[in-house]
Design a protein around this motif. Structure first.
Motif, PDB file in Angstrom:
ATOM      1  N   UNK B  68       0.666  -0.720  -0.264  1.00 22.26           N
ATOM      2  CA  UNK B  68       0.562  -0.092  -0.303  1.00 22.26           C
ATOM      3  C   UNK B  68       0.631   1.168   0.098  1.00 22.26           C
ATOM      4  N   UNK B  71       1.326   2.799  -3.755  1.00 20.55           N
ATOM      5  CA  UNK B  71       0.580   3.419  -4.857  1.00 20.55           C
ATOM      6  C   UNK B  71       0.197   4.775  -3.312  1.00 20.55           C
ATOM      7  N   UNK B  73      -1.868   4.054  -0.941  1.00 20.56           N
ATOM      8  CA  UNK B  73      -2.790   4.259  -0.166  1.00 20.56           C
ATOM      9  C   UNK B  73      -2.905   4.818   1.514  1.00 20.56           C
ATOM     10  N   UNK B 102      -3.380  10.897  -6.373  1.00 16.34           N
ATOM     11  CA  UNK B 102      -4.331  10.393  -7.713  1.00 16.34           C
ATOM     12  C   UNK B 102      -3.140  10.097  -9.574  1.00 16.34           C
ATOM     13  N   UNK B 105      -1.705   6.738  -9.259  1.00 21.30           N
ATOM     14  CA  UNK B 105      -2.893   6.043  -9.143  1.00 21.30           C
ATOM     15  C   UNK B 105      -3.024   4.845 -10.349  1.00 21.30           C
ATOM     16  N   UNK B 106      -2.969   6.652 -11.196  1.00 19.77           N
ATOM     17  CA  UNK B 106      -3.358   5.872 -12.730  1.00 19.77           C
ATOM     18  C   UNK B 106      -2.459   5.480 -13.321  1.00 19.77           C
ATOM     19  N   UNK B 110      -4.372  -1.652  -9.027  1.00 18.01           N
ATOM     20  CA  UNK B 110      -4.343  -2.245  -6.786  1.00 18.01           C
ATOM     21  C   UNK B 110      -5.650  -3.090  -7.037  1.00 18.01           C
ATOM     22  N   UNK B 112      -8.065  -5.870  -4.420  1.00 16.87           N
ATOM     23  CA  UNK B 112      -7.956  -5.910  -3.585  1.00 16.87           C
ATOM     24  C   UNK B 112      -7.847  -7.316  -3.338  1.00 16.87           C
ATOM     25  N   UNK B 116     -14.580  -6.281  -4.352  1.00 14.93           N
ATOM     26  CA  UNK B 116     -15.518  -4.842  -4.092  1.00 14.93           C
ATOM     27  C   UNK B 116     -15.589  -4.118  -5.212  1.00 14.93           C
ATOM     28  N   UNK B 117     -16.473  -5.031  -6.874  1.00 11.12           N
ATOM     29  CA  UNK B 117     -17.191  -4.049  -7.929  1.00 11.12           C
ATOM     30  C   UNK B 117     -18.072  -3.578  -6.650  1.00 11.12           C
ATOM     31  N   UNK B 129     -12.775   3.846 -14.046  1.00 13.60           N
ATOM     32  CA  UNK B 129     -11.184   4.645 -14.206  1.00 13.60           C
ATOM     33  C   UNK B 129     -11.238   5.680 -14.988  1.00 13.60           C
ATOM     34  N   UNK B 181     -10.982  -4.063 -14.207  1.00 10.10           N
ATOM     35  CA  UNK B 181     -11.080  -3.180 -13.834  1.00 10.10           C
ATOM     36  C   UNK B 181      -9.724  -1.871 -14.454  1.00 10.10           C
ATOM     37  N   UNK B 182      -8.997  -2.771 -12.976  1.00  6.99           N
ATOM     38  CA  UNK B 182      -8.361  -2.320 -12.957  1.00  6.99           C
ATOM     39  C   UNK B 182      -6.632  -1.547 -13.643  1.00  6.99           C
ATOM     40  N   UNK B 185      -7.803   0.799 -16.893  1.00  2.00           N
ATOM     41  CA  UNK B 185      -6.332   2.206 -17.201  1.00  2.00           C
ATOM     42  C   UNK B 185      -4.852   1.749 -17.646  1.00  2.00           C
TER      43      UNK B 185
END
Lengths: 626, 272
Positions: B68, B71, B73, B102, B105-106, B110, B112, B116-117, B129, B181-182, B185
């Motif tokens: 963590x 990035x 977090x 920000x 992180x682009x 990450x 998890x 967690x959609x 994203x 999703x990750x 981007x």
């Protein structure tokens, strides 16, 4: 066989200790449910009996001819509005065009009054001297008088110019006026030439408008006469009809009373009792004959009024120098056509009126729910229409939510997602503390401080005309205070809803490169939206049921909002469903129509609150299942 | 931002010379309580580009914390602080004052532990994203969504129901959706924090296959409890214990012939 595992302890009334404890707690829960049902039951019982009683009242209204006269009254009042607008326009125009002339005349009158008051003795002396034709005395009296005038005028010139302020800007006229005052002769009582000239100019200049004004105000004389005559007749009929209903009871009471009396008093009482006529049915048909006969006169009076109005309005000069007058005249001309149509329609309805026509039961329901007037304790007839109160409540609630929703949702988002722990510990208790303010204190604040402040601020130049506040107590003021009261409710529930959004969502969003704001608007709020919606609804429920603040601050004027004002309706005083109950309930007689009407308003309020709460609960439940 | 720059080319990504490590951690110490106690102590570690690197170690050893840090977090914890050393990614010190988390992180995605959609449609999850980067062009989004779903081996399963809620998918599908999703981007690095710990063995196997596929396009850092998993998916392995890096080497060496006793004890299951 040996006994085992027996229950220990004594039994009371056949129940053991566990059952008693269970019964105690169950009983407590049961009582609240029973009380709720009792409240619902009695509310319904009292409220729903309004409709039959109201129906009865509406029947009398028709049979006694009050319905017919009601049309006439509406016509006469509509017409009266035109008269008053015309007068206002007239005087506005007068002021604008002849402020100098009017100033001359008024100032001269004031100056003259001063001279006559102060110089009364000297004037008498002068008059006496002239009567006696004693040259020396005349000369002395004249000298005295002109000395007095000199002193008075210079004093006026020096000190009291303010009281003749209208002329202050017309210096030459003012000089002229003082000069005329210096040479004033109290015996001749001449009006100086320039003053009479000013009066003449005024008269001539306004002659067109004066004619128009006179024509308009004389157009309705016969209608007004007819109105007062018929109002008297029908009020009498209604009163007698009411008395007729209790005739039997009164007669019995009198005769009973007579039994306890002796001699002459007894005879008198019996005679009194015999005078009471008991009829099966009140002879409406006979009594309303004068109304039937007046129908022709009514038609004529209305025709005359309409014609006079049209002709008068036609005569109002087109060129007006006063802006206000021009505005009023535009308003008059705009309203003219609609008014004439309304009069036609209402005349048609009036001519169709028959005293013995059936009154449908639904009339009593519709007149309540859609009625646009709420008039009580009136000498004419009471009207119970829910609309102005309902709209008042809705208006205030909308204002309150308009301010409370963004505030509390914003605060909830900040506290829940952006604030540090320290800030959270400060903000949350502070907002929840608002709830601790007694509503009477808020109302007091609204009357004494907020109302005045808002009114002062609304006079600023940049505030649009329609938002100018004329009445310190109005819907906007009340709405703001109610917004404050709704904030803790909405904030707390909203914060709970946001709290229920899993941390994982915001982590995922942030890890994708979203900013905190994007995370809030794109993930957190959409996820919590049903909880937020429920919070807003419960806030609405809180606002619509609030009484004390609106009673104190809303201005308590019962009237339909004037939609012509646009958003300016927020600045008007209004009344609410809660306010009317609190205000009128202490003064009504139990069981009267008015009493039941208030109960019915209460029932409507209860239904609305119930619907809001049930909807909110449904939403929360659905959220829980998702 | 120009739409084309955020398609799958990552044209705006800083270039990297070959052989240079993509992540370089130098003498890093990190604290969750403003420096009172260091959760990570003096960690130095270079992570090569285009490889899978696994962090292993018993619970509380700091492997997730280190992940963590990469990035940032940990910024979400108010009292978290890097107390010593630095982390360079693509040659840039990521805790430098002018670095924005920000933006960082682009480039560093990450995944998890618990899938967690968002409670949105499958399509919107993958497009999220890109949308937060301001891309509105429908065809760009469509293309990115399809490509990402295909790469995460989910396309054939969901292509007919892109607009249904992501929460209707099975656990393994949801985790693959999170991966899609990750990678939508186009990050250079994908961090995975025990991505299979909430999944059954079959779903776990599919994710592991996917990691092998993704290795071709991304540098992957994976934290895992499961040592078999580390051997199966990773090229390099770092073993942490009580906030310190004990040993870091090729995976075959760590599990085959560890140099340090502690590592040997751990990988052979004698403690942990």
């Amino acid at each position: 066989m040996a006994k085992h595992f027996q229950r220990q302890g004594k039994r009371i009334l056949g129940l053991d200790k566990q059952s008693w404890i269970k019964g105690f707690f169950g009983g407590n829960a049961g009582i609240s449910i029973v009380v709720l049902f009792l409240i619902c039951f009695f509310l319904m019982l009292e409220a729903l009996r309004f409709f039959p009683a109201h129906h009865e009242g509406l029947k009398v209204y028709r049979q006694s001819g009050q319905e017919y006269v009601g049309h006439l009254i509406n016509q006469a009042e509509g017409y009266q509005e035109f008269v008053s607008f015309t007068n206002q326009a007239y005087f506005a125009e007068y002021d604008a065009r002849f402020s100098k002339e009017r100033g001359i005349k008024d100032s001269w009158d004031a100056l003259l009054g001063e001279i006559e008051d102060e110089g009364e003795d000297l004037a008498e002396a002068l008059e006496d001297a002239r009567d006696e034709e004693d040259e020396a005395a005349i000369a002395k009296a004249e000298a005295d008088y002109s000395a007095f005038l000199e002193e008075l005028t210079s004093e006026v010139e020096r000190e009291s110019i303010d009281s003749f302020g209208r002329l202050a800007k017309h210096d030459d006229a003012w000089e002229q006026l003082l000069e005329a005052a210096r040479t004033y002769d109290p015996v001749e009582e001449d009006t100086p030439e320039f003053v009479s000239q000013a009066v003449k100019v005024q008269k001539e200049g306004m002659s067109d408008f004066t004619k128009a004004k006179d024509e308009i105000s004389s157009a309705g004389t016969s209608l007004k006469d007819l109105r007062s005559k018929l109002v008297g007749i029908t009020a009498e009929i209604a009163k007698d009809a009411e008395a007729d209903k209790s005739a039997v009871a009164r007669k019995e009471a009198l005769l009973e009373g007579a039994d306890t009396m002796e001699g002459e008093a007894r005879v008198a009482a019996i005679e009194e009792a015999e005078k009471i006529v008991i009829r099966d049915e009140f002879p409406y048909g006979e009594r309303v004959k004068p109304l039937e006969e007046a129908k022709g006169a009514h038609q004529k009076a209305v025709a005359k009024m309409s014609a006079g109005l049209v002709a008068g309005i036609e005569k109002i000069p087109d060129q007006l120098s006063s802006e206000k007058a021009a505005e009023l005249v535009t308003k008059i001309k705009k309203g003219e056509k609609r008014f004439l149509e309304n009069v036609d329609r209402s005349l048609g309805q009036a001519s169709e009126w028959k005293y013995d026509q059936e009154v449908g039961f639904w009339n009593s329901v519709a007149k309540f729910f859609f009625g646009r007037d709420w008039i009580t304790n009136s000498s004419w007839t009471d009207v119970y229409g829910l609309q102005p109160l309902l709209l008042g409540s809705v208006l205030i609630s909308c204002i309150a939510l308009f301010f409370a929703v963004p505030l509390s949702i914003g605060a909830a988002i900040y506290v829940n997602r952006l604030a540090t722990l320290k800030e959270q510990n400060l903000i949350k208790p502070s907002i929840e503390m608002i709830q601790a303010i007694p509503s009477i204190v808020l109302g007091f604040f609204g009357i004494m401080i907020l109302g005045q402040q808002l009114q002062d601020w609304s006079q600023a130049a940049w505030v649009p005309e329609m938002f100018r506040i004329n009445d310190r107590l109005n819907a906007f003021n009340a709405g703001l205070l109610l917004a404050l009261m709704a904030v803790p409710t909405i904030f707390t529930l909203c914060e709970d809803a946001l709290n229920n959004v899993p941390r994982a969502y915001s982590e995922a969003s942030l890890a994708l490169g979203a900013s905190k704001l994007q995370t809030v608007t794109r993930v957190i709020v959409p996820t919590a939206i049903s909880g937020i919606l429920a919070a807003v609804l419960l806030g609405l429920g809180r606002v619509i049921g609030e009484t004390m603040v609106v009673l104190l601050v809303a201005g308590n004027r019962i009237s339909m909002p004037d939609w012509g004002q646009g958003l300016g309706i927020m600045m008007q005083p209004t009344h609410t469903m809660t306010g009317i109950i609190a205000q009128e309930m202490p003064e009504v007689g139990e069981g009267t129509l008015h009493y039941r009407a208030l109960f019915l308003v209460g029932l409507v309020l209860f239904t609305i609150s119930l619907a809001i709460n049930i909807t909110a609960q449904r939403i929360i439940k659905r959220l829980g299942n998702a | 931002m120009n739409d084309s720059s955020v398609t799958l080319d990552s044209a705006d990504a800083p270039a990297l010379a070959s052989n240079e490590p993509i992540i370089s951690i130098d003498d890093l110490s990190f604290s969750y309580d403003l420096g009172k106690t260091n959760t990570l102590r003096n960690i130095s570690l270079d992570i090569p580009a285009g490889k899978v690197t696994a962090f292993i170690g018993p619970s509380g050893c700091g492997k997730s914390t280190l992940l963590r840090c990469l990035n940032r977090m940990n910024d979400l914890v108010d009292t978290a602080e890097v107390t010593n050393g630095k982390i360079s990614i693509l040659g840039q010190d990521i805790n430098a004052p002018d670095v924005e988390a920000i933006e960082l992180r682009k480039h560093i995605g990450m995944v998890f532990q618990k899938y967690n959609p968002f409670p949105k449609s499958i399509y919107e999850n993958v497009a999220y994203g890109l949308r937060v980067q301001g891309i509105k062009n429908k065809s760009v989004l469509d293309q990115a969504v399809e490509e990402s779903l295909q790469k995460s081996a989910l396309w054939s399963e969901v292509k007919d129901r892109l607009n249904t809620s992501a929460l209707g998918l099975s656990g393994g599908q949801q985790q693959r959706l999170c991966i899609a999703r990750t990678i939508a981007v186009k990050p250079q690095i994908v961090l995975m924090d025990e991505p299979c710990s909430a999944l059954d063995p079959i779903a776990t196997a599919r994710i592991e296959e996917l990691i092998a596929e993704l290795q071709q396009d991304f540098t992957i850092v994976i934290v895992t409890h499961n040592m078999q998993q580390a051997t199966r998916v990773s090229d390099r392995t770092a073993f942490f214990y009580l906030g310190e890096l004990i040993e870091y080497d090729d995976t075959s060496n760590i599990f085959g012939k560890p140099k340090i006793k502690q590592t040997e004890d751990y990988v052979s299951g004698r403690f942990g």
